[in-house]
Design a protein around this motif. Structure first.
Motif, PDB file in Angstrom:
ATOM      1  N   GLU A  12      49.082 -17.535  34.321  1.00  0.00           N
ATOM      2  CA  GLU A  12      48.377 -16.269  34.132  1.00  0.00           C
ATOM      3  C   GLU A  12      49.210 -15.130  34.712  1.00  0.00           C
ATOM      4  OE1 GLU A  12      43.797 -17.625  34.701  1.00  0.00           O
ATOM      5  OE2 GLU A  12      45.298 -18.341  36.129  1.00  0.00           O
TER       6      GLU A  12
ATOM      7  N   THR B 192      45.514 -11.930  31.020  1.00  0.00           N
ATOM      8  CA  THR B 192      44.139 -12.219  31.414  1.00  0.00           C
ATOM      9  C   THR B 192      43.228 -11.034  31.152  1.00  0.00           C
ATOM     10  OG1 THR B 192      44.604 -11.468  33.671  1.00  0.00           O
ATOM     11  CG2 THR B 192      44.863 -13.825  33.224  1.00  0.00           C
TER      12      THR B 192
ATOM     13  N   SER C 102      40.697 -13.670  34.357  1.00  0.00           N
ATOM     14  CA  SER C 102      40.862 -15.031  33.854  1.00  0.00           C
ATOM     15  C   SER C 102      41.495 -15.008  32.469  1.00  0.00           C
ATOM     16  CB  SER C 102      39.509 -15.737  33.779  1.00  0.00           C
ATOM     17  OG  SER C 102      39.642 -17.021  33.195  1.00  0.00           O
ATOM     18  N   ALA C 103      42.261 -16.053  32.199  1.00  0.00           N
ATOM     19  CA  ALA C 103      42.784 -16.228  30.851  1.00  0.00           C
ATOM     20  C   ALA C 103      41.637 -16.644  29.932  1.00  0.00           C
ATOM     21  CB  ALA C 103      43.869 -17.287  30.844  1.00  0.00           C
ATOM     22  N   THR C 104      41.532 -16.010  28.792  1.00  0.00           N
ATOM     23  CA  THR C 104      40.499 -16.389  27.831  1.00  0.00           C
ATOM     24  C   THR C 104      41.043 -17.480  26.913  1.00  0.00           C
ATOM     25  OG1 THR C 104      41.202 -14.779  26.165  1.00  0.00           O
ATOM     26  CG2 THR C 104      39.653 -14.025  27.857  1.00  0.00           C
TER      27      THR C 104
END
Length: 476
Positions: A203, A226, A230-232
């Motif tokens: 990320e 991200t 957060s990474a989707t």
């Protein structure tokens, strides 16, 4: 910029063996202490210095990272690395050879600074429990302590099973490899299933020591953008389709530095995408061990390709270099060998101490104390920074703080240091160069010696945040 070059050939400590990056870092420290590199000096770009002294850029990068961690320089992506003022930074010369921890090293030590730049487990009296267990081990196993560890006792694996289990998921004991902490577990897993040239996805904000380490290992770190910490799944699938990574590194529970926890639907989707594109997953649960109600693990959805990493540094004791990796089926032996190759092996004393603390329940008792203290300090932080935007969770060891305009992350870090507070700017967590700017800093809350010391440090930072920095001079 200076024409300075480090003279390692005439290093007075050249007879002392050690890694080249460490010798280079200590030469830079010595030249700062001797006035050869005065405050405000811009160090040569890493690539240029590597060429001039005939070493790899990775060696220079590790040296620069080390001196930055010691508070000797500041760096900002695209701007360069600058020498800081040792007096303003509160740095003093090392102890003399007759004093504890003295000797030939030229390392500076921090004096009188409030450290909010670390998230080691808060001190809650671990020494008493650990001391009695160490005494017992040395009495019972004098031969093992004096020699190399040549086997993996079942009790070491059992401890890993107990520590890593949660939310209805538990690893098979035969899949667990005890390691010299979580970082070495990460490197061992990467070394076991990738080869030089492979791409490893991180990320854009993450535990960057892992990203930097894979570059030193000849792998290539690539950036996964991200959203909201957060990474989707959409970002991950796009990266897989375009870049074809061999492995992805994730911190789904109490992500460092954003304190975000990945939702279950994201975890399930990530596992499905990784399976579709044949990508290995490292699920780093080092901060997740602080969470009481565990979140479902990605490994529960993709056990055939997920390595679950855990350790003691955030929830029991950072000085206890104990950790584990739960491997996909049939990979434990390969990871065990890789771990030995990248670390030199697992010391019996550390592994036995870690296992006994976990299997006896002492580690759970320490962790409960740490959790209570983290809750208490989190409440202090939320009150001290009321009205300022930040991300955290009740059991997070840090806050991810949004800086008010017009502060920049690196500039604020320098201002905090001049006021006697050590913090981490956003560059400490960036996987690589990116156009993305967050204007945030991470504030660790577990290392100050007391809640009062933490409050004092946060009070200083709050005053800085609400002050216009137009007149601030990094090197005044």
């Amino acid at each position: 910029m200076t024409n300075w070059l480090p003279n390692l050939d005439n290093d007075p400590d050249q007879g002392r063996k050690g890694p080249l990056y460490l010798r280079l870092a200590e030469r830079i420290e010595a030249d700062i202490a001797g006035g050869i590199l005065p405050p405000g000096t811009k160090l040569p770009p890493q690539r240029n210095l590597a060429f001039d002294i005939g070493v790899t850029i990775g060696t220079v990068g590790r040296a620069y990272n080390l001196i930055r961690e010691r508070g000797l320089v500041s760096g900002e992506v695209g701007r360069g690395t600058y020498v800081m003022d040792p007096k303003a930074a509160g740095l003093v010369a090392p102890a003399s050879p007759s004093e504890p921890f003295g000797g030939t090293r030229s390392t500076f030590v921090h004096s009188g600074l409030i450290r909010l730049d670390s998230t080691a487990a808060v001190e809650v009296g671990q020494a008493e429990l650990m001391g009695s267990t160490l005494t017992e081990i040395t009495r019972q196993h004098p031969n093992e302590i004096a020699s190399y560890s040549r086997s993996l006792p079942a009790s070491w694996r059992d401890a890993g099973v107990r520590w890593l289990s949660g939310a209805g998921w538990s690893p098979d004991g035969e899949s667990v490899v005890p390691t010299l902490g979580a970082h070495s577990a990460i490197l061992a897993a990467i070394a076991a299933v990738t080869v030089p040239g492979d791409k490893i996805a991180f990320e854009d904000l993450t535990y960057c020591s892992a990203a930097r380490s894979v570059n030193l290992m000849g792998r290539r770190s690539i950036i996964m953008h991200t959203q909201n910490g957060s990474a989707t799944p959409e970002d991950f699938e796009r990266l897989c389709a375009q870049q074809h990574p061999k492995l992805v590194f994730l911190m789904p529970s109490l992500h460092n530095p954003t304190a975000f926890t990945m939702p279950e639907d994201y975890r399930r989707a990530t596992a499905e995408i990784a399976r579709r594109y044949n990508v290995w997953i490292i699920e780093d649960e080092i901060y997740g061990s602080l969470v009481e109600d565990g979140h479902v693990k990605i490994a529960a959805f993709a056990p055939e390709r997920t390595f679950v990493i855990g350790g003691m540094s955030k929830s029991v004791a950072a000085g206890l270099r104990g950790g584990w990796v739960a491997c996909p089926p049939h990979l434990a032996a390969r990871v065990h060998t890789a771990h030995k190759m990248v670390t030199g092996g697992l010391p019996f004393l550390m592994a036995e101490l870690t296992a006994r603390l976990v299997n006896s329940g002492d580690a759970d008792e320490i962790r409960a104390r740490v959790r209570n203290e983290v809750r208490s300090r989190g409440a202090i932080a939320r009150q001290a920074l009321a009205g300022i935007e930040f991300s955290t969770q009740p059991l997070s060891a840090f806050l991810w703080v949004k800086l008010p305009d017009p502060w920049l992350s690196a500039t604020f870090k320098n201002a905090a240091l001049n006021e006697g507070v050590l913090i981490d700017d956003e560059d400490e967590f960036k996987t690589g160069r990116t156009e993305k700017t967050f204007h945030r800093v991470r504030l660790g809350i577990t290392v100050p010696g007391s809640g009062e010391e933490l409050k004092n440090g946060l009070t200083v930072l709050r005053r800085l945040m609400v002050t216009d920095n137009a007149s601030y001079d990094s090197y005044s």
